[in-house]
Design a protein around this motif. Structure first.
Motif, PDB file in Angstrom:
ATOM      1  N   THR A  41      18.636 -27.144 -10.045  1.00 31.15           N
ATOM      2  CA  THR A  41      17.300 -27.133 -10.630  1.00 31.15           C
ATOM      3  C   THR A  41      16.370 -26.286  -9.774  1.00 31.15           C
ATOM      4  O   THR A  41      16.552 -26.188  -8.552  1.00 31.15           O
ATOM      5  CB  THR A  41      16.730 -28.564 -10.738  1.00 31.15           C
ATOM      6  N   ILE A  42      15.383 -25.684 -10.438  1.00 30.68           N
ATOM      7  CA  ILE A  42      14.354 -24.897  -9.752  1.00 30.68           C
ATOM      8  C   ILE A  42      12.999 -25.365 -10.274  1.00 30.68           C
ATOM      9  O   ILE A  42      12.803 -25.509 -11.487  1.00 30.68           O
ATOM     10  CB  ILE A  42      14.526 -23.386 -10.004  1.00 30.68           C
ATOM     11  N   GLU A  43      12.080 -25.576  -9.374  1.00 26.69           N
ATOM     12  CA  GLU A  43      10.780 -26.152  -9.742  1.00 26.69           C
ATOM     13  C   GLU A  43       9.671 -25.126  -9.567  1.00 26.69           C
ATOM     14  O   GLU A  43       9.663 -24.345  -8.609  1.00 26.69           O
ATOM     15  CB  GLU A  43      10.494 -27.395  -8.887  1.00 26.69           C
ATOM     16  N   ALA A  44       8.728 -25.133 -10.514  1.00 27.74           N
ATOM     17  CA  ALA A  44       7.523 -24.315 -10.440  1.00 27.74           C
ATOM     18  C   ALA A  44       6.323 -25.219 -10.703  1.00 27.74           C
ATOM     19  O   ALA A  44       6.441 -26.269 -11.345  1.00 27.74           O
ATOM     20  CB  ALA A  44       7.573 -23.180 -11.448  1.00 27.74           C
ATOM     21  N   THR A  45       5.158 -24.804 -10.213  1.00 24.61           N
ATOM     22  CA  THR A  45       3.951 -25.627 -10.310  1.00 24.61           C
ATOM     23  C   THR A  45       2.923 -24.946 -11.201  1.00 24.61           C
ATOM     24  O   THR A  45       2.680 -23.743 -11.080  1.00 24.61           O
ATOM     25  CB  THR A  45       3.355 -25.877  -8.914  1.00 24.61           C
ATOM     26  N   LEU A  46       2.322 -25.746 -12.058  1.00 23.98           N
ATOM     27  CA  LEU A  46       1.287 -25.282 -12.982  1.00 23.98           C
ATOM     28  C   LEU A  46       0.018 -26.091 -12.706  1.00 23.98           C
ATOM     29  O   LEU A  46       0.048 -27.328 -12.695  1.00 23.98           O
ATOM     30  CB  LEU A  46       1.748 -25.481 -14.429  1.00 23.98           C
ATOM     31  N   ARG A  47      -1.097 -25.402 -12.492  1.00 26.03           N
ATOM     32  CA  ARG A  47      -2.374 -26.079 -12.183  1.00 26.03           C
ATOM     33  C   ARG A  47      -3.338 -25.902 -13.356  1.00 26.03           C
ATOM     34  O   ARG A  47      -3.621 -24.767 -13.762  1.00 26.03           O
ATOM     35  CB  ARG A  47      -2.990 -25.511 -10.905  1.00 26.03           C
ATOM     36  N   LEU A  48      -3.808 -27.025 -13.863  1.00 31.84           N
ATOM     37  CA  LEU A  48      -4.768 -27.033 -14.972  1.00 31.84           C
ATOM     38  C   LEU A  48      -6.081 -27.660 -14.485  1.00 31.84           C
ATOM     39  O   LEU A  48      -6.082 -28.789 -13.966  1.00 31.84           O
ATOM     40  CB  LEU A  48      -4.220 -27.831 -16.152  1.00 31.84           C
ATOM     41  N   LYS A  49      -7.180 -26.942 -14.670  1.00 31.92           N
ATOM     42  CA  LYS A  49      -8.486 -27.449 -14.222  1.00 31.92           C
ATOM     43  C   LYS A  49      -9.449 -27.491 -15.401  1.00 31.92           C
ATOM     44  O   LYS A  49      -9.587 -26.514 -16.148  1.00 31.92           O
ATOM     45  CB  LYS A  49      -9.052 -26.549 -13.119  1.00 31.92           C
ATOM     46  N   ASN A  50     -10.116 -28.631 -15.562  1.00 34.05           N
ATOM     47  CA  ASN A  50     -11.118 -28.795 -16.611  1.00 34.05           C
ATOM     48  C   ASN A  50     -12.417 -28.144 -16.159  1.00 34.05           C
ATOM     49  O   ASN A  50     -13.067 -28.610 -15.213  1.00 34.05           O
ATOM     50  CB  ASN A  50     -11.331 -30.292 -16.889  1.00 34.05           C
ATOM     51  N   ILE A  51     -12.779 -27.052 -16.812  1.00 38.73           N
ATOM     52  CA  ILE A  51     -13.992 -26.309 -16.432  1.00 38.73           C
ATOM     53  C   ILE A  51     -15.177 -26.656 -17.333  1.00 38.73           C
ATOM     54  O   ILE A  51     -16.244 -26.017 -17.243  1.00 38.73           O
ATOM     55  CB  ILE A  51     -13.724 -24.791 -16.478  1.00 38.73           C
ATOM     56  N   SER A  52     -14.988 -27.652 -18.202  1.00 35.41           N
ATOM     57  CA  SER A  52     -16.079 -28.059 -19.104  1.00 35.41           C
ATOM     58  C   SER A  52     -16.762 -29.324 -18.571  1.00 35.41           C
ATOM     59  O   SER A  52     -16.395 -29.835 -17.503  1.00 35.41           O
ATOM     60  CB  SER A  52     -15.524 -28.307 -20.510  1.00 35.41           C
ATOM     61  N   GLU A  53     -17.704 -29.821 -19.339  1.00 39.56           N
ATOM     62  CA  GLU A  53     -18.451 -31.023 -18.944  1.00 39.56           C
ATOM     63  C   GLU A  53     -18.053 -32.232 -19.793  1.00 39.56           C
ATOM     64  O   GLU A  53     -18.818 -33.191 -19.901  1.00 39.56           O
ATOM     65  CB  GLU A  53     -19.957 -30.765 -19.077  1.00 39.56           C
ATOM     66  N   GLN A  54     -16.880 -32.194 -20.370  1.00 35.45           N
ATOM     67  CA  GLN A  54     -16.425 -33.282 -21.221  1.00 35.45           C
ATOM     68  C   GLN A  54     -14.948 -33.544 -20.985  1.00 35.45           C
ATOM     69  O   GLN A  54     -14.265 -32.740 -20.343  1.00 35.45           O
ATOM     70  CB  GLN A  54     -16.692 -32.952 -22.692  1.00 35.45           C
ATOM     71  N   LEU A  55     -14.453 -34.656 -21.498  1.00 38.54           N
ATOM     72  CA  LEU A  55     -13.035 -34.972 -21.370  1.00 38.54           C
ATOM     73  C   LEU A  55     -12.223 -33.987 -22.203  1.00 38.54           C
ATOM     74  O   LEU A  55     -12.572 -33.680 -23.345  1.00 38.54           O
ATOM     75  CB  LEU A  55     -12.764 -36.397 -21.830  1.00 38.54           C
ATOM     76  N   VAL A  56     -11.111 -33.528 -21.612  1.00 36.00           N
ATOM     77  CA  VAL A  56     -10.272 -32.536 -22.287  1.00 36.00           C
ATOM     78  C   VAL A  56      -8.827 -33.030 -22.256  1.00 36.00           C
ATOM     79  O   VAL A  56      -8.298 -33.396 -21.196  1.00 36.00           O
ATOM     80  CB  VAL A  56     -10.374 -31.150 -21.628  1.00 36.00           C
TER      81      VAL A  56
END
Length: 308
Positions: A41-56
Motif C-alpha cells: 500500500t502507498i498513502e497520500a494526504t489530502l487537506r481540505l480547509k473550510n474557507i467560508s463562514e458556514q458549515l460545509v
C-alpha cells in the motif's frame, strides 16, 4: 468508501463563477510516492480547509474505488477548520495501462447542522455544489512485475529494473538485411526524385553512396567468411577420412603377423606332446618284457627243483 463514480461538472446557466467553500491541497494532482520499496500500500494526504463562514459538507469520489481506501470519505467541516483525508492505494493491478484513468473528485456544499446525512445532502441539496477534480501521479512505485513506475504531470514513464542485456543490444542493432532494405528504399526515393524533376541533395547522395559501399563491403566480408568456413569444414572431413584409413591399415598389418607366428607355436606344442606320449608307451613295453623274462626265470627255477 462509497462506490460512486465522478459526476460531470455542472455549469451554471448564467455563466457565474462556481462557488468556493473549501480549499484543496494539493490542488492539481495527488502524488503517491513508493520510494522504490516493495510495499503493498502507498498513502497520500489530502487537506481540505473550510474557507467560508458556514458549515460545509464534503465528499470524496474516485474513478477506481477498488484501488483506493479514503478515510474519511465524507464529513462536515466547521468554518476555518482543516480536515486531513488519508488516501491509501491498495492495488497496483491496473498500472500502468490505466494510469491516466485514475482521478478523484471532491464535492462540497453548505449544510445546516453537523448531524446531517451526507448522502442526502448531495442528492437533494438546493445549494450550489463545489466540485474539484484531482489527477493521480506516481513516483518510484514498484509494481507487481518488479518494474519501477513513475507518472508525473500526466506522462507515463515505466522504467524496468532489469539491466540491458547483450541479447537486447543485438536485436536493437540493425542487421545486414535491414541495411540493404534501407538502401533499396533510399534508391527508390532517389529515382522518384529524378522522375519528378527535383534535384536531390548532394550530401544525401554522398551519404547514400557511402552506405551502399559499406553494405557491399559487409556483404563481401560475409561471403568470404562463409567460403572460408565451408573450406575448413571440407578439409576437416578429408583429414578425418585419411586418418581413419591409415588407422585401419595399421590394424590389419599388425593382426596378420600375429596369426602367422601363432600357428607354428601351436604345431610345435602338439608334436612335443605326441613325442612324450610315445616315449611313455615304449618305456612301459620295456618294463613288461623285463617282467616276463624275470617271471620265466623264476618258473624255470621252481620246475628244476621239483624235477630233481
Amino acid at each position: 468508501m462509497e462506490k460512486n463514480r465522478i459526476s460531470p461538472i455542472t455549469i451554471s446557466k448564467t455563466g457565474a463563477k462556481p462557488p468556493q467553500y473549501i480549499s484543496v491541497n494539493p490542488r492539481d494532482a495527488l502524488t503517491f510516492d513508493g520510494k522504490s520499496e516493495h510495499v503493498r500500500t502507498i498513502e497520500a494526504t489530502l487537506r481540505l480547509k473550510n474557507i467560508s463562514e458556514q458549515l460545509v459538507a464534503f465528499k470524496v469520489k474516485t474513478t477506481r474505488p477498488k484501488s483506493y481506501c479514503v478515510r474519511p470519505n465524507s464529513g462536515v467541516i466547521q468554518p476555518q477548520e482543516e480536515r486531513i483525508v488519508d488516501v491509501i492505494m491498495q492495488s497496483f493491478d491496473n498500472l500502468p495501462t490505466e494510469a491516466l484513468k485514475h482521478k478523484f473528485q471532491i464535492q462540497a456544499t453548505p449544510v445546516s447542522s453537523m448531524d446531517q446525512d451526507i448522502s442526502d445532502v448531495f442528492k437533494y441539496s438546493l445549494q450550489p455544489v463545489q466540485e474539484h477534480r484531482l489527477k493521480c501521479a506516481w513516483k518510484n512505485v514498484i509494481l507487481t512485475d518488479g518494474s519501477n513506475f513513475t507518472n508525473t504531470e500526466g506522462s507515463i514513464e515505466p522504467m524496468s529494473t532489469q539491466p540491458e542485456t547483450l541479447v537486447t543490444k543485438i536485436f536493437q542493432t540493425p542487421t545486414l538485411t535491414t541495411q540493404r532494405r534501407q538502401e533499396a528504399k533510399q534508391q527508390e526515393q532517389g529515382s522518384s526524385l529524378e522522375g519528378s524533376g527535383k534535384q536531390p541533395d548532394l550530401a544525401s547522395d554522398i551519404r547514400l553512396g557511402k552506405d551502399a559501399q559499406h553494405a557491399q563491403q559487409v556483404g563481401k566480408a560475409d561471403d568470404r567468411l562463409i567460403q572460408t568456413s565451408v573450406a575448413q569444414s571440407h578439409e576437416q572431413q578429408q583429414s578425418k577420412l585419411i586418418g581413419d584409413r591409415t588407422t585401419a591399415q595399421k590394424k590389419s598389418e599388425v593382426s596378420v603377423p600375429t596369426q602367422k607366428t601363432s600357428t607354428p607355436v601351436a604345431t610345435s606344442t602338439g608334436s612335443e606332446r605326441r613325442h612324450g606320449e610315445a616315449t611313455v608307451y615304449s618305456n612301459k613295453a620295456t618294463y613288461a618284457q623285463l617282467f616276463l623274462v624275470f617271471l620265466a626265470f623264476v618258473i624255470g627255477v621252481l620246475v628244476g627243483r621239483f624235477v630233481l
